[in-house]
Design a protein around this motif. Structure first.
Motif, PDB file in Angstrom:
ATOM      1  N   ALA A 173     -14.603  -2.883  27.118  1.00  0.00           N
ATOM      2  CA  ALA A 173     -15.487  -2.339  26.621  1.00  0.00           C
ATOM      3  C   ALA A 173     -15.053  -0.941  27.068  1.00  0.00           C
ATOM      4  O   ALA A 173     -15.426   0.127  26.406  1.00  0.00           O
ATOM      5  N   ALA A 174     -14.338  -0.468  28.408  1.00  0.00           N
ATOM      6  CA  ALA A 174     -14.168   0.611  28.929  1.00  0.00           C
ATOM      7  C   ALA A 174     -12.897   1.229  27.989  1.00  0.00           C
ATOM      8  O   ALA A 174     -13.032   2.361  27.695  1.00  0.00           O
ATOM      9  N   VAL A 175     -12.105   0.583  27.466  1.00  0.00           N
ATOM     10  CA  VAL A 175     -10.953   1.107  26.771  1.00  0.00           C
ATOM     11  C   VAL A 175     -10.952   0.926  25.141  1.00  0.00           C
ATOM     12  O   VAL A 175     -10.356   1.746  24.542  1.00  0.00           O
ATOM     13  N   GLN A 176     -12.247   0.418  24.911  1.00  0.00           N
ATOM     14  CA  GLN A 176     -12.431   0.131  23.354  1.00  0.00           C
ATOM     15  C   GLN A 176     -12.518   1.453  22.385  1.00  0.00           C
ATOM     16  O   GLN A 176     -11.972   1.685  21.467  1.00  0.00           O
ATOM     17  N   PRO A 177     -13.213   2.562  23.056  1.00  0.00           N
ATOM     18  CA  PRO A 177     -13.059   4.005  22.201  1.00  0.00           C
ATOM     19  C   PRO A 177     -11.618   4.355  21.932  1.00  0.00           C
ATOM     20  O   PRO A 177     -11.345   4.660  20.819  1.00  0.00           O
ATOM     21  N   LEU A 178     -10.569   4.046  22.766  1.00  0.00           N
ATOM     22  CA  LEU A 178      -9.357   4.522  22.564  1.00  0.00           C
ATOM     23  C   LEU A 178      -8.465   3.560  21.605  1.00  0.00           C
ATOM     24  O   LEU A 178      -7.832   4.068  20.687  1.00  0.00           O
ATOM     25  N   LEU A 179      -8.884   2.543  21.811  1.00  0.00           N
ATOM     26  CA  LEU A 179      -8.260   1.488  20.865  1.00  0.00           C
ATOM     27  C   LEU A 179      -8.896   1.893  19.335  1.00  0.00           C
ATOM     28  O   LEU A 179      -8.004   1.528  18.223  1.00  0.00           O
ATOM     29  N   ASP A 180     -10.242   1.803  19.256  1.00  0.00           N
ATOM     30  CA  ASP A 180     -10.758   2.255  17.630  1.00  0.00           C
ATOM     31  C   ASP A 180     -10.017   3.510  17.282  1.00  0.00           C
ATOM     32  O   ASP A 180      -9.586   3.608  16.114  1.00  0.00           O
ATOM     33  N   MET A 181      -9.704   4.474  18.250  1.00  0.00           N
ATOM     34  CA  MET A 181      -9.190   5.920  17.731  1.00  0.00           C
ATOM     35  C   MET A 181      -7.642   5.685  17.370  1.00  0.00           C
ATOM     36  O   MET A 181      -7.332   6.284  16.349  1.00  0.00           O
ATOM     37  N   ALA A 182      -6.975   4.886  18.025  1.00  0.00           N
ATOM     38  CA  ALA A 182      -5.759   4.962  17.633  1.00  0.00           C
ATOM     39  C   ALA A 182      -5.434   3.976  16.222  1.00  0.00           C
ATOM     40  O   ALA A 182      -4.628   4.338  15.478  1.00  0.00           O
ATOM     41  N   THR A 183      -6.504   2.959  16.183  1.00  0.00           N
ATOM     42  CA  THR A 183      -6.372   2.203  15.121  1.00  0.00           C
ATOM     43  C   THR A 183      -6.593   2.872  13.885  1.00  0.00           C
ATOM     44  O   THR A 183      -6.108   2.976  12.666  1.00  0.00           O
ATOM     45  N   GLU A 184      -7.623   3.829  13.954  1.00  0.00           N
ATOM     46  CA  GLU A 184      -8.103   4.633  12.799  1.00  0.00           C
ATOM     47  C   GLU A 184      -7.204   5.830  12.468  1.00  0.00           C
ATOM     48  O   GLU A 184      -6.741   6.252  11.495  1.00  0.00           O
ATOM     49  N   ALA A 185      -6.531   6.484  13.609  1.00  0.00           N
ATOM     50  CA  ALA A 185      -5.110   7.235  13.254  1.00  0.00           C
ATOM     51  C   ALA A 185      -3.938   6.577  12.464  1.00  0.00           C
ATOM     52  O   ALA A 185      -3.404   7.072  11.653  1.00  0.00           O
ATOM     53  N   LEU A 186      -3.866   5.330  12.932  1.00  0.00           N
ATOM     54  CA  LEU A 186      -2.698   4.419  12.332  1.00  0.00           C
ATOM     55  C   LEU A 186      -3.222   4.338  10.610  1.00  0.00           C
ATOM     56  O   LEU A 186      -2.298   4.599   9.749  1.00  0.00           O
ATOM     57  N   ARG A 187      -4.418   3.899  10.634  1.00  0.00           N
ATOM     58  CA  ARG A 187      -5.205   3.649   9.201  1.00  0.00           C
ATOM     59  C   ARG A 187      -5.174   4.808   8.188  1.00  0.00           C
ATOM     60  O   ARG A 187      -4.365   4.846   7.268  1.00  0.00           O
TER      61      ARG A 187
END
Length: 1255
Positions: free
Chosen positions: A456-470
């Protein structure tokens, strides 16, 4: 007979009913006398120590079967600060009263089977006082077994859950059971200890094999009297010893000795119940930490009314350090930090409202609030982001430092997420980058203290990286990959893999800079999940169709995982088939560097790399520096448990003349931790394509033609691609990326236009010059707590022993400047190139660095321990006027005369025994650990067999300029002769560098410096002087040769230097460079020195002459230097000085030699004919130390009858990583063979093979 048998049976029954297991009878009242004390020092005669002693009476009575009441009375607290045998404990009545006010209140605890379980007390009782009670009650925390004399078990105690070793023995006379308990506090499974401020410092477990910095032992002795109800504790003694050193404990230590005793005074029946008020649970017997952030160990102050005190301090600091650094007030910054940590959030908002309108106070307040370190600073910054009353620069700087110093608890990590979604965060590119990168750093620190780390601590960064790729947002891809790299969370591996070529399940065509960021995002995961990172990086490295840059970065990250011999063997086998020489060169040079590593963390990797190098050397051992390189250099000292390492990476590709990426980083190894220092990196993106397309004249030899080629290329910036940066740069500190920038094509072109000579009034440079003409003033001041690293550990007394390091700096830069009226051009900036520019300026540049190390007891009530205090001050004030004529290449500087002493650099340090208490915080007892002698020492004075007290003041004064430069030092050490590194540093130290006024021959109005970089005419007499100098130089260098054969061959192949020089001197010579340093005195002729450099090239040699002349009445002092570097890789210089260059003479010569089949070598020789007496004396003094220093460095000595008045040296490349060194002095030689050399000699081996051989 029956009666006798009955008596025996009764006695036996009585014996069998006696018990030794310690119990408390709820119907009894036990009264004990308790004493506990702790001392800190070096445990050596004549060295100061400090300590604290607590004595009291303790009454324990029953409340129920398992619940007991503790009442403390007759409390006395005493402090010790002084020298053993000379000073004793001094009573502290005020402190006693303060602690007694809490201790006289009853405490309650549960007691069952020899274990103290739940301790209860009134709500207002502080954690510190409860811990003191824990220290007393821990005597009752003992497990008694009568079936075994020796036993071990893990049990809970005041130090945590630790292993205890018991030995029991019955006293046959008294029937008492003597119990010895040793607690292994070094290896507790759940230890009452805490680290702060060290989250980014990597633990280095292998260094433990070479030594440790802390060793602790704890021993308890109990006397237990058996009774039918259970064992009665009659006496108990505890001794805890701890040895601490900033280095290896094997090399001398500070010592802590904590001792406590408990003696039974009496046991009585409980006559009446004791009344007590409401209580709350304070926990079990294990020591508890609380509010450690507010207990700064290097000072003590009253924390009442903190807001007003903090405001007053900030105002005083801002005003005192406005123009320059006031080194006297810098320590007040630590007081301000402590006050800020106890101010409630509402108080911080009030302070902001009062400081926001004052530029100086505002900046200091923002620099101070970052040290709050908890939810209050996050709430404050959230409010600022909502209101928008911070500038972008203030926002990113304050946010960056606040999160760096924030406690990484789960609650604060959750609070910090809000900044990732705030509109203000995205309003400026640098604020947005800082928010993302700093949040990643917070996650990394969080994962250091909480294992396993929640996703949960790193999840916001994972989501934003995935969105940038998409969405295909390449800038956001890079940003969030860098943020994930900072976080170093193992769960981010799957997301990172989606950006990697040849690894992603769904391949995506991504730019090289995104792929590069993805590979580097695994750099910190390498230590936390090495197997996963090894699998990915090997797969990347072996794919030959991937870009070379990605493969080399993968290889670099692979070695961050500390691969095993099997993994290194795998990549070695693959390298044997490698076709890309850039990849091969990078990998081989990195392996070769690691093969020489000496740091503990690379112990096994070094062995594996050595094997790999032997396999790969025949194929790749001679690749030059034109290919990619990776260099690792390190040093480690076992006695100091300290070392350094540095790495440099240059990534190239066959398709580009410029390196694709350049990186450098360093690490500091210290007492079992690795601190990553500053890391810098530059990545060529679009600019490499610009050079590939336009740099036809670029040769790569850094010549003037190369510079011209570069400038012409930059003018063609229109060909740069629009979709990628021209170049990128980043910086990391402690392994965390805190800044990066991408220079776009538009930004690059704007920079070129701003500094273009054709730029007009619209350019930023024009505006800056207009402001300079009006007069400008700029100030920068910043306090910064660089290091706050603390370690806390419980002691048997219930007092915390703390080891802390604090490093605070205050930096100031002030510039006042005003340009002359003729500064501004009329049309374009290029007109500056034909005009004279004048400017007056004054200012200050300086920094004060305060460093403390504390070892001792630290509570909010009192402190006692040993403390190192070191202060370094650098202060450079200036005032001068300047004139610059660009067309004539003339630069002039005028300084005012020296009227007062200026201390440029100062360093003072000492070690003290310190005692402080809250009842008298302004009067601490601070005793230097060594008593300062009342007798003023003489230079290099030795006061005794174990005392070293050198002092010196050396000044070089000029009666021409009326000033002097002084270097002074004073050291005081005891036990310096001991072979322990700790004692090298303990004691008083002062070093300083000063500019002082001196008596001048005549009044000095100003000191004038002038530089002429263009050709300048000199008197005709210079021609005769140069001719004479060349003739004498030729004669001297013919006398001093490195080899008679090589010298004669050179003389035969070259015409006489003298004939050619004289032939070219029919006209007055021109100096290519001229420097003047004059003391100006009104209308009188100036005095000082005039230096001129002449360049007289020949077809086979570069010749230069330097003539320095003293200017003034009745002087003919000159220095003449003739130097030459010829095509035979031979350099020589002939120096003459004194009256008309005739008094003294010295010749130097050096040559590089290399022939096919021989080993490369460097040889040098210095020969003197006549030198001044002071140089003779200095040389004699230095020569006395050479044999001893040579021995320490592993050299051997042999007595020789070498040439007089001459020193020569030779360095021969014995192998790719070692050299043979030999130095000859007139009466002896020192030499060492196969000396390790940190820089590989592959490049040296590839010197042109047509160089003339030199013996």
């Amino acid at each position: 007979m029956r009666g006798l048998l009955l008596c025996c049976l009764a006695a036996l029954a009585t014996c069998q009913s006696l018990r030794y297991d310690i119990t408390l009878n709820p119907k009894k009242t036990y009264e004990y006398k308790y004493e506990g004390k702790v001392n800190f020092g070096l445990d050596l005669p004549n060295l100061a120590e400090s300590g604290v002693k607590i004595t009291c009476k303790a009454k324990i009575s029953g409340v129920s079967e398992r619940m007991f009441l503790l009442q403390v009375s007759d409390l006395a607290v005493a402090e010790y600060n002084g020298f053993p045998g000379k000073n004793g404990y001094d009573a502290s009545p005020k402190l006693t009263k303060r602690i007694a006010a809490e201790l006289i209140k009853p405490f309650m605890f549960d007691y069952n089977n020899g274990h103290v379980e739940d301790i209860r007390a009134s709500t207002e009782i502080s954690t510190t006082v409860v811990n003191i009670v824990r220290g007393l009650l821990s005597f009752f925390q003992v497990t008694v077994k009568t079936t075994q004399n020796i036993y071990e078990l893990e049990e809970i105690g005041i130090h945590g859950k630790c292993q205890s070793h018991y030995v029991t023995e019955e006293n046959k006379e008294t029937k008492e059971l003597n119990i010895t308990q040793v607690v292994d506090v070094m290896n507790c499974r759940e230890k009452a200890a805490m680290y702060t401020g060290m989250a980014t410092a990597v633990v280095e477990k292998l260094s433990k094999e070479r030594g440790d910095s802390i060793i602790s032992t704890v021993r308890y002795l109990y006397s237990v009297k058996p009774t039918a109800e259970g064992g009665l504790l009659t006496r108990a003694h505890a001794l805890e010893k701890q040895h601490f050193s900033p280095f290896n404990v094997k090399g001398g230590t500070f010592k802590m000795q904590a001792m406590k005793e408990l003696a039974l005074l009496g046991v009585n029946d409980t006559t009446r119940a004791t009344t007590y008020g409401p209580m709350e649970s304070k926990g079990n017997i294990v020591y508890k930490f609380a509010d450690e952030d507010t207990k700064i160990p290097i000072m003590m102050q009253n924390l009442e009314n903190p807001m007003q005190k903090a405001m007053d301090l900030i105002k005083r600091l801002a005003e005192a350090n406005n123009y320059s650094v006031d080194s006297i007030t810098t320590e007040d910054a630590m007081k301000a930090y402590q006050l800020m940590r106890v101010i409630p959030y509402e108080g911080l908002e009030t302070m902001w409202k009062q400081f926001a309108e004052n530029k100086g106070y505002r900046r200091w307040f923002l620099d101070m609030i970052i040290e709050v370190g908890d939810a209050r600073v996050l709430k404050f910054l959230e409010n600022r982001f909502k209101v928008g009353d911070l500038s972008p620069s203030e926002a990113w700087q304050t946010f960056l430092m606040a999160l760096q110093h924030l406690r990484a608890s789960p609650e604060l990590v959750e609070m910090a997420k809000v900044f990732l979604g705030m509109p203000f965060s995205k309003s400026d590119i640098y604020v947005w980058q800082t928010v993302a990168l700093a949040y990643g750093t917070l996650v990394y620190k969080h994962c250091t203290y909480y294992t396993p780390c929640p996703v949960a601590a790193v999840q916001p960064l994972l989501d934003m990286a995935t969105e940038a790729l998409r969405s295909g947002n390449k800038d956001n891809m890079v940003l969030f990959l860098k943020a994930l790299g900072n976080a170093g969370h193992p769960s981010s591996i799957k997301t990172i893999m989606r950006f990697l070529p040849g690894i992603a399940a769904t391949p995506v065509d991504l730019p090289l800079r995104v792929q590069s960021a993805a590979v580097q995002a695994m750099r910190l995961i390498a230590a936390r999940d090495p197997h996963s990172v090894q699998d990915i990086t090997i797969r990347l490295f072996v794919q030959r169709d991937l870009p070379a840059e990605i493969r080399m970065l993968a290889f670099m990250i692979l070695f961050d995982t500390k691969p095993s011999m099997a993994v290194v063997s795998t990549v070695t086998a693959h390298l044997l088939e490698e076709k890309d020489l850039n990849v091969a060169s990078f990998a081989y040079s990195y392996l070769e560097s690691f093969a020489r590593s000496r740091t503990p963390d690379n112990h096994f990797l070094s062995t594996a790399s050595s094997v790999a190098v032997k396999i790969l050397a025949p194929k790749f051992g001679r690749l030059s520096y034109r290919y990619s390189k990776a260099m690792h250099m390190d040093w480690f000292h076992d006695d100091f448990l300290a070392g350094t390492s540095s790495e440099f990476f240059m990534l190239r590709s066959a398709a580009n003349m410029l390196p694709t990426e350049i990186m450098s980083k360093g690490k500091f190894h210290f007492i079992g931790r690795i601190v990553q220092l500053l890391e810098l990196g530059v990545r060529a993106e679009g600019i490499k394509e610009l050079f590939n397309a336009s740099a036809s004249g670029f040769k790569g030899n850094v010549s003037f033609s190369d510079l011209q080629s570069i400038f012409s290329v930059l003018q063609n910036s229109d060909v740069l691609p629009n979709d990628k940066p021209v170049f990128s740069a980043y910086s990391r500190a402690s392994g965390q990326e805190w800044y990066f920038t991408d220079i776009s094509k538009e930004m690059f072109q704007n920079i070129l236009k701003a500094f273009s000579p054709s730029a007009g009034k619209g350019s930023p440079l024009w505006a800056a010059m207009e402001e300079l003409k009006r007069g400008t003033s700029w100030r920068y001041t910043r306090p910064f707590l660089v290091i706050e690293a603390r370690y806390f550990q419980a002691t048997t007394l219930g007092l915390p022993v703390e080891i802390s390091k604090y490093y605070n700096s205050i930096t100031a830069l002030t510039v006042n400047a005003k340009a002359g009226a003729n500064l501004l051009p009329t049309e374009r900036l290029e007109q500056l190139l034909t005009s004279q520019i004048s400017m007056d300026t004054d200012g200050f540049a300086g920094v004060t660095k305060d460093f403390w190390v504390f070892y001792g007891i630290n509570t909010e009530l009192f402190q006692s321990g040993s403390q190192l205090k070191n202060k370094v001050t650098v202060a450079v004030p200036w005032k001068f006027s300047t004139k610059i004529n660009v067309a004539e290449k003339r630069f002039e500087l005028d300084f005012p005369p020296c009227k007062e002493e200026i201390e440029l650099i100062s360093q003072r340090s000492n070690v003290y025994a310190v005692s402080r208490n809250i009842e008298d915080p302004d009067s601490p007892k601070v005793t230097p650990i060594m008593a300062m002698s009342e007798v003023k020492p003489e230079p290099l004075q030795i006061l005794g067999p174990s005392t070293w007290h050198p002092t010196s003041r050396m000044c070089a004064e000029s009666n021409i300029y009326g000033l002097g430069l002084c270097v002074e030092y004073e050291l005081k050490r005891q036990y310096y002769s001991e072979e322990y590194p700790l004692y090298y540093f303990l004691g008083y130290t002062h070093m300083g560098l000063k500019i002082i006024p001196a008596q001048a021959t005549k009044a000095v109005d100003k000191i004038h410096f002038e530089v002429n970089a263009g050709p300048s005419r000199h008197p005709t007499s210079v021609r005769q002087l140069l001719e004479t100098l060349k003739r004498l130089s030729k004669e001297a260098t013919q006398r001093v040769t490195l080899s008679s054969d090589s010298a004669s061959s050179v003389r035969r192949s070259h015409p006489g230097h003298h004939d050619i020089l004289v032939g070219g001197m029919n006209s007055t010579p021109e100096a290519v460079f001229n420097f003047k340093a004059f003391a100006m005195s009104g209308n009188q002729k100036p005095e000082g020195y005039d230096a001129a450099v002449y360049y007289t090239p020949e077809a086979w040699a570069h010749n230069a002459q330097l003539i320095v002349s003293q200017v003034g009445a009745n002087t003919n002092w000159k220095m003449c230097v003739d130097s030459s570097v010829n095509v035979s890789a031979e350099a020589k210089a002939h120096v003459r000085w004194g009256a008309e260059c005739q008094s003294y003479e010295m010749t130097m010569k050096a040559a590089a030699t290399y022939l096919p089949g021989s080993k490369p070598a460097l040889k040098a020789k210095v020969h003197w004919t006549r030198i001044p007496e002071y140089m003779v004396k200095m040389g004699s003094r230095i020569e006395r130390y050479i044999p001893g220093m040579a021995f320490l460095l592993g050299f051997y000595q042999e007595n020789d009858s070498n040439a007089k008045q001459e020193v020569s040296a030779s360095v021969v490349a014995a192998s790719t990583d070692s050299i043979d060194v030999k130095i000859k002095f007139p009466e002896y030689s020192v030499y060492r063979q196969a000396m390790p050399f940190p820089v590989p000699s592959t490049g040296f081996q590839e010197l042109p093979q047509n160089i003339t051989a030199q013996e």
